[in-house]
Design an enzyme around this catalytic site. Structure first.
Site, PDB file in Angstrom:
ATOM      1  CG  HIS A   1      -3.421  19.603  21.500  1.00 22.18           C
ATOM      2  ND1 HIS A   1      -3.048  20.551  20.576  1.00 22.18           N
ATOM      3  CD2 HIS A   1      -3.984  18.581  20.792  1.00 22.18           C
ATOM      4  CE1 HIS A   1      -3.356  20.120  19.354  1.00 22.18           C
ATOM      5  NE2 HIS A   1      -3.924  18.928  19.459  1.00 22.18           N
TER       6      HIS A   1
ATOM      7  CD  GLU B   1      -1.370  22.518  23.348  1.00 23.48           C
ATOM      8  OE1 GLU B   1      -2.334  23.287  23.156  1.00 23.48           O
ATOM      9  OE2 GLU B   1      -0.841  21.868  22.412  1.00 23.48           O
TER      10      GLU B   1
ATOM     11  NE  ARG C   1      -0.968  16.410  19.378  1.00 23.33           N
ATOM     12  CZ  ARG C   1      -0.747  17.623  18.898  1.00 23.33           C
ATOM     13  NH1 ARG C   1      -0.067  18.502  19.619  1.00 23.33           N
ATOM     14  NH2 ARG C   1      -1.198  17.979  17.713  1.00 23.33           N
TER      15      ARG C   1
ATOM     16  CG  HIS D   1      -4.031  25.123  20.541  1.00 29.81           C
ATOM     17  ND1 HIS D   1      -4.038  23.747  20.416  1.00 29.81           N
ATOM     18  CD2 HIS D   1      -5.202  25.536  20.003  1.00 29.81           C
ATOM     19  CE1 HIS D   1      -5.151  23.349  19.832  1.00 29.81           C
ATOM     20  NE2 HIS D   1      -5.884  24.425  19.576  1.00 29.81           N
TER      21      HIS D   1
ATOM     22  CD  GLU E   1      -0.019  26.768  19.143  1.00 28.81           C
ATOM     23  OE1 GLU E   1       0.332  26.447  20.305  1.00 28.81           O
ATOM     24  OE2 GLU E   1      -0.533  25.969  18.345  1.00 28.81           O
TER      25      GLU E   1
END
Length: 417
Positions: A176, A179, A234, A304, A378
């Site tokens: 994405h 990020e 994104r 991510h 994440e």
């Protein structure tokens, strides 16, 4: 006088598209308590432009869930009034997005060249991939696994001491576009590998016995667009038939329960699943590479941000994977390793139950290809800065994440199959 100012203003705007694009925009965090309050968020999203940061689509909002979203400057006061009126629990996470955007670039290393402690643009990263391979020929080689929609080569770094029939771990960053901490980690990992090989016993053992495939930026077109046009982009940058809206969410574009839940069939949505599985050139290039190397790739890691989570399959179904207990214990131990440095707390578990269902993800797809150690990280933070993590946090974020990645890699090495 005024027309001149307007002209000057127009010229300044075109020269610095992003300079004030986010002035006055706000990021809110709300916690709807019941279906009625969820409905308020739904109606808000259908009436004005709302960019959901977490979860990544309004369709995933449920009672008692923490919801982070961004709104345009001219709507921010109305939105706040609505939230007050509704009695919904809320707070302003970021009061002025432009200020947060400017504050990202707070690294001491304000150099025009590549730095591991700042955010590098694609041109800089691409040159770095060539340099790091040239400087470490016995440890690193660079190849191209495909090209992006806009025709850019997708560079892959292969790391490890040469040896017969070595197994491998695949890791990608930058799915994405917004990020930014993700590509920063892939670069950091490569740096650590080349700098500590022969010094750190774990890293030396890993590189002697395994190969690491590292894709530093997967969604290159999108990443470039976040530097030139829209920091909050994104998706990919591909054209969609019959729509003016561009891009597909690459992490909804894999053939794993494709577009069944937690993904959108509408090209204008941020979680658009694409016209078909692997419709995106980037997705297909990655899937093709993994399919071609299935006999050797034993683990898949995809990086991510944000939320501080360590997830494993499944996300497209609430069913648990066959080695759920093993994956859970690996994730627990890796999270403990990560927290040992700066006490950063991670939540871990299967994607669907830990955060929300989302079909078409690369981790689920890799797992279903038979890669039984498949994890999604994440990274920092939990929403104070969200996607706009300041550069001063790159080093600590990467240092702690490295501990978790090394733990997983070492586990895989000791449990080859």
């Amino acid at each position: 006088m005024w027309p001149l100012l307007v002209l000057i203003g127009a010229a300044a705007v075109s020269a610095h598209l992003q300079d004030l694009a986010f002035d006055g925009q706000k990021v809110f965090r709300v916690i709807p308590q019941n279906d009625e309050q969820v409905e308020i968020i739904n109606s808000l999203a259908s009436n004005i432009e709302v960019d959901f940061w977490q979860p990544d689509s309004v369709t995933l909002v449920r009672p008692k869930m923490q919801v982070d979203f961004r709104v345009e400057a001219d709507m921010s006061f109305e939105v706040e009034d609505l939230l007050k009126e509704s009695g919904m629990e809320y707070r302003v996470l970021i009061d002025n997005l432009q200020a947060a955007l400017d504050a990202q670039f707070n690294s001491k290393a304000r150099t025009t060249t590549h730095s591991y402690e700042k955010y590098n643009n694609w041109e800089t990263i691409a040159a770095w991939t060539a340099d790091i391979a040239a400087q470490n020929p016995d440890l690193v080689s660079r190849s191209v696994i495909g090209e992006t929609y806009e025709g850019r080569p997708m560079y892959l770094l292969k790391m490890g001491k040469s040896g017969a029939n070595k197994k491998a771990i695949f890791m990608d960053c930058g799915f994405h576009a917004r990020e930014w901490i993700s590509p920063a980690f892939c670069q950091w990992f490569v740096k650590e590998a080349v700098e500590t090989y022969g010094k750190d016993t774990v890293m030396t053992t890993l590189l002697n016995n395994l190969d690491f495939y590292v894709l530093p930026v997967f969604n290159i077109d999108g990443y470039i667009y976040t530097w030139t046009n829209d920091r909050m982009w994104r998706k990919t940058r591909s054209k969609n038939a019959g729509s003016l809206c561009l891009g597909t969410d690459p992490n909804r574009n894999f053939n794993a329960g494709w577009c069944s839940l937690g993904a959108s069939k509408r090209p204008c949505d941020s979680t658009y699943c694409g016209s078909a599985p692997e419709s995106e050139k980037e997705t297909k290039a990655l899937a093709d590479f993994i399919r071609e190397h299935l006999s050797t790739i034993k683990a898949y890691l995809t990086i991510h941000s944000y939320s501080q989570l360590l997830l494993f399959p499944y996300s497209y179904t609430y069913n648990l994977p066959s080695n759920n207990e093993e994956l859970n214990s690996i994730a627990r131990a890796a999270s403990e390793q990560l927290a040992s440095l700066y006490n950063t707390k991670y939540t871990y578990g299967p994607g669907a139950t830990t955060i929300y269902p989302a079909a078409g993800g690369s981790d689920d797809w890799a797992y279903d290809q038979g890669i039984k150690y498949s994890f999604t990280f994440e990274l920092r933070d939990t929403g104070r800065y969200g996607f706009l993590l300041p550069e001063s946090q790159i080093k600590p974020t990467c240092e702690e994440t490295l501990l978790a990645v090394k733990y997983i890699a070492n586990y895989v090495l000791e449990h080859l199959y």
